[in-house]
Motif scaffolding. Structure first.
Motif, PDB file in Angstrom:
ATOM      1  N   ASN A  91      52.511  58.359 -15.671  1.00 48.86           N
ATOM      2  CA  ASN A  91      52.727  56.979 -16.117  1.00 48.86           C
ATOM      3  C   ASN A  91      54.178  56.532 -15.950  1.00 48.86           C
ATOM      4  OD1 ASN A  91      53.547  58.766 -18.090  1.00 48.86           O
ATOM      5  ND2 ASN A  91      52.033  58.116 -19.594  1.00 48.86           N
ATOM      6  N   ILE A  92      54.967  57.315 -15.221  1.00 45.47           N
ATOM      7  CA  ILE A  92      56.353  56.962 -14.900  1.00 45.47           C
ATOM      8  C   ILE A  92      56.408  56.414 -13.479  1.00 45.47           C
ATOM      9  CG2 ILE A  92      58.687  57.839 -14.528  1.00 45.47           C
ATOM     10  CD1 ILE A  92      58.046  57.847 -17.420  1.00 45.47           C
ATOM     11  N   SER A  93      57.067  55.278 -13.282  1.00 42.69           N
ATOM     12  CA  SER A  93      57.241  54.713 -11.942  1.00 42.69           C
ATOM     13  C   SER A  93      58.529  53.897 -11.918  1.00 42.69           C
ATOM     14  CB  SER A  93      56.038  53.833 -11.561  1.00 42.69           C
ATOM     15  OG  SER A  93      55.943  52.715 -12.429  1.00 42.69           O
ATOM     16  N   GLY A  94      58.866  53.388 -10.750  1.00 38.07           N
ATOM     17  CA  GLY A  94      60.020  52.493 -10.626  1.00 38.07           C
ATOM     18  C   GLY A  94      61.308  53.070 -11.166  1.00 38.07           C
ATOM     19  N   VAL A  95      61.567  54.366 -10.915  1.00 41.54           N
ATOM     20  CA  VAL A  95      62.791  54.995 -11.429  1.00 41.54           C
ATOM     21  C   VAL A  95      63.991  54.452 -10.656  1.00 41.54           C
ATOM     22  CG1 VAL A  95      64.004  57.175 -11.798  1.00 41.54           C
ATOM     23  CG2 VAL A  95      61.504  57.078 -12.021  1.00 41.54           C
ATOM     24  N   ASP A 111      69.281  58.842 -19.639  1.00 51.07           N
ATOM     25  CA  ASP A 111      68.847  59.846 -18.669  1.00 51.07           C
ATOM     26  C   ASP A 111      67.892  59.298 -17.619  1.00 51.07           C
ATOM     27  OD1 ASP A 111      70.108  62.431 -19.493  1.00 51.07           O
ATOM     28  OD2 ASP A 111      69.181  61.897 -21.395  1.00 51.07           O
ATOM     29  N   ILE A 112      67.051  58.339 -17.981  1.00 51.93           N
ATOM     30  CA  ILE A 112      66.124  57.758 -17.007  1.00 51.93           C
ATOM     31  C   ILE A 112      65.957  56.274 -17.303  1.00 51.93           C
ATOM     32  CG2 ILE A 112      63.809  57.851 -15.992  1.00 51.93           C
ATOM     33  CD1 ILE A 112      63.516  60.681 -17.107  1.00 51.93           C
ATOM     34  N   VAL A 113      66.144  55.444 -16.285  1.00 52.66           N
ATOM     35  CA  VAL A 113      65.789  54.024 -16.347  1.00 52.66           C
ATOM     36  C   VAL A 113      64.576  53.856 -15.437  1.00 52.66           C
ATOM     37  CG1 VAL A 113      66.518  51.655 -15.886  1.00 52.66           C
ATOM     38  CG2 VAL A 113      68.175  53.324 -16.743  1.00 52.66           C
ATOM     39  N   CYS A 114      63.452  53.426 -15.996  1.00 53.40           N
ATOM     40  CA  CYS A 114      62.219  53.414 -15.216  1.00 53.40           C
ATOM     41  C   CYS A 114      61.212  52.442 -15.826  1.00 53.40           C
ATOM     42  CB  CYS A 114      61.613  54.823 -15.160  1.00 53.40           C
ATOM     43  SG  CYS A 114      61.035  55.423 -16.774  1.00 53.40           S
ATOM     44  N   GLY A 118      53.938  50.408 -17.187  1.00 58.29           N
ATOM     45  CA  GLY A 118      54.112  49.021 -16.779  1.00 58.29           C
ATOM     46  C   GLY A 118      55.253  48.291 -17.440  1.00 58.29           C
ATOM     47  N   ASN A 119      55.953  48.920 -18.369  1.00 55.22           N
ATOM     48  CA  ASN A 119      57.054  48.265 -19.078  1.00 55.22           C
ATOM     49  C   ASN A 119      58.390  48.928 -18.760  1.00 55.22           C
ATOM     50  OD1 ASN A 119      55.578  46.292 -20.612  1.00 55.22           O
ATOM     51  ND2 ASN A 119      54.811  47.970 -21.877  1.00 55.22           N
ATOM     52  N   PRO A 120      59.459  48.147 -18.616  1.00 55.28           N
ATOM     53  CA  PRO A 120      60.779  48.736 -18.370  1.00 55.28           C
ATOM     54  C   PRO A 120      61.285  49.455 -19.618  1.00 55.28           C
ATOM     55  CG  PRO A 120      60.956  46.349 -18.676  1.00 55.28           C
ATOM     56  CD  PRO A 120      59.498  46.663 -18.629  1.00 55.28           C
ATOM     57  N   VAL A 121      61.679  50.710 -19.457  1.00 51.46           N
ATOM     58  CA  VAL A 121      62.139  51.507 -20.597  1.00 51.46           C
ATOM     59  C   VAL A 121      63.354  52.336 -20.193  1.00 51.46           C
ATOM     60  CG1 VAL A 121      59.796  51.695 -21.555  1.00 51.46           C
ATOM     61  CG2 VAL A 121      60.673  53.513 -20.092  1.00 51.46           C
ATOM     62  N   TRP A 122      64.049  52.846 -21.210  1.00 52.03           N
ATOM     63  CA  TRP A 122      65.086  53.854 -21.028  1.00 52.03           C
ATOM     64  C   TRP A 122      64.608  55.134 -21.698  1.00 52.03           C
ATOM     65  CZ3 TRP A 122      70.112  50.908 -22.910  1.00 52.03           C
ATOM     66  CH2 TRP A 122      70.378  49.855 -22.015  1.00 52.03           C
ATOM     67  N   PHE A 123      64.914  56.269 -21.076  1.00 53.02           N
ATOM     68  CA  PHE A 123      64.679  57.572 -21.683  1.00 53.02           C
ATOM     69  C   PHE A 123      66.018  58.237 -21.951  1.00 53.02           C
ATOM     70  CE2 PHE A 123      60.386  57.243 -20.032  1.00 53.02           C
ATOM     71  CZ  PHE A 123      59.617  58.020 -20.890  1.00 53.02           C
TER      72      PHE A 123
END
Length: 444
Positions: A91-95, A111-114, A118-123
């Motif tokens: 379910n991770i895409s658009g990194v 650590d990850i912008v992705c 379907g929603n833009p998130v930060w990890f």
């Protein structure tokens, strides 16, 4: 310390270093297998692993640790492993970024912008032992701000971001958190538990040895704590009404007819359910003669006739024909759009009609008419975060409107325009898209 203790320490240290080196090599091989990660992101991760290997190499030649009664080694490979584990999730895409600072704040490390579901998130990821995770700042150690202060800083940066603004920040603690810290996350920041949305909490990192892959580490994340803090709700479009359209039945069969049957029309004009946004390349690919049984006819056409029809694009068209024979594009698109409401913005609709009118054959025009009866046309309404990007040669206004409209509707865009997608990701903004292979109108 006697000579025997020193010898034992050297053996223990050597074993620890060797294990860490094997883990580094394993995670580097795993990074190369990540299919949707950009070369830039892979380089960043590999650079971190190489830095860790250099540290371990220096450590192995040092004698300082041998003289300590209880030698210990602090390695960072576990953090990189956890980042890679998240990147492997379906379910991770658009990194767009990995292991980078966000904004001008030194402490705002993400650590990850992705895109997640379907929603833009930060990890943000931590591999620390929960015993050493402090919620409050420690007065005796000014550099240790405490987890609470770090969370507040990330939230502040997220709220002030525009193009990179996430819907939420997800905190991934590989080794879990103690009950006190978990409770503070919930009560002070309204965090919710997200662990159930991660498909696999046991992972192996492998390395290639003499042509065969062997597991160098089998790691479990069953004890991990995964917490999500919402930044802001994405603009609610569920109350917006889509135009109601009535499809006509022209009796198309074959793969095109099957594809049309899978396109879900809007019920009462409401946006219930998943959606997908078409750009012009997707619409052309669906109606193209290449995608609709015209491959053999094109292969049988004399070269001089092909040159007259397609001029400098002849090789491009033949490559598409060979691609279609190997793997029909309607099959790929069917899997992507099944169960989704299909939309396109007004700009795409106008451009598609114009292209079909100028370049399409009789059959391509008939298919285009049928396609337009099952795809909902929405106004050009690009999202604010997309429009905040500067308009450049690679980030053209037309494409910003097309992809931004999909972003506004929380819908991935189906496209062959990967140049624009890469340009967006290079800005650091995550974008949810599906790629399809290009197809041209052939005059069919």
């Amino acid at each position: 310390m006697d000579v025997y203790q020193e010898r034992d320490n050297m053996i223990t240290l050597g074993t620890t270093i060797k294990e860490a080196q094997n883990r580094c090599e394993g995670v580097m091989d795993t990074i190369e297998t990540l299919p949707h990660l950009s070369l830039s992101c892979k380089r960043t991760l590999n650079r971190l692993v190489q830095s860790e290997l250099a540290f371990l190499s220096r450590l192995s030649s040092s004698t300082d640790f041998a003289t300590k009664s209880e030698p210990s080694v602090c390695v960072n490979v576990g953090h990189i492993e956890a980042v890679v584990h998240i990147l492997q999730q379906p379910n991770i895409s658009g990194v767009s970024r990995v292991c980078k600072m966000i904004g001008l704040h030194k402490g705002a490390h993400v650590d990850i912008v992705c895109t997640f579901e379907g929603n833009p998130v930060w990890f943000t990821v931590s591999d620390r032992n929960p015993k050493y995770v402090s919620w409050y700042a420690q007065q005796e150690s000014p550099k240790n701000k405490g987890l609470r202060d770090r969370v507040q800083l990330l939230l502040e940066v997220a709220h002030n971001s525009v193009a990179l603004k996430p819907v939420s920040i997800i905190f991934f603690f590989s080794n879990g958190l103690d009950r006190f810290t978990l409770e503070k996350f919930h009560t002070e920041f309204g965090a919710i538990d997200l662990k159930s949305k991660f498909s696999n909490f046991d992972v192996s990192f492998s390395k290639e040895l003499e042509g065969e892959w062997i597991d160098v580490l089998a790691r479990s994340y069953q004890q991990a704590s995964v917490l999500e803090i919402n930044i802001s709700s994405r603009q609610d479009v569920s109350k917006n009404l889509l135009p109601v359209i009535k499809p006509s039945n022209t009796g198309f069969g074959g793969s095109f007819g099957d594809l049309i049957s899978q396109m879900i029309l809007s019920n009462d004009g409401k946006t219930d359910g998943d959606m997908i946004n078409f750009d012009t390349t997707a619409l052309i690919a669906i109606v193209s003669g290449i995608s609709n049984g015209g491959t053999q006819k094109l292969l049988d056409t004399p070269d001089d006739e092909l040159q007259t029809r397609f001029k400098g694009n002849t090789k491009f068209v033949i490559n598409q024909v060979l691609s279609e024979i190997e793997k029909p594009i309607h099959t790929d698109i069917s899997k992507i759009i099944k169960g989704r409401k299909c939309v396109m913005c007004e700009s795409v609709c106008s451009e598609f009609k114009e292209l079909v009118k100028m370049c399409g054959g009789v059959n391509e025009k008939l298919r285009a008419e049928q396609l337009l009866t099952v795809v909902v046309v929405v106004p050009d309404c690009p999202s604010g975060r997309m429009m905040s990007l500067p308009t450049t040669r690679k980030l053209g206004l037309k494409n910003k409107i097309v992809f931004g409209t999909g972003d506004y509707w929380h819908a991935p865009t189906l496209t062959a325009n990967m140049g624009f997608v890469r340009a967006v990701l290079q800005t650091g903004m995550s974008l949810f898209t599906f790629e399809h292979r290009p197809r041209a109108l052939t005059g069919d």
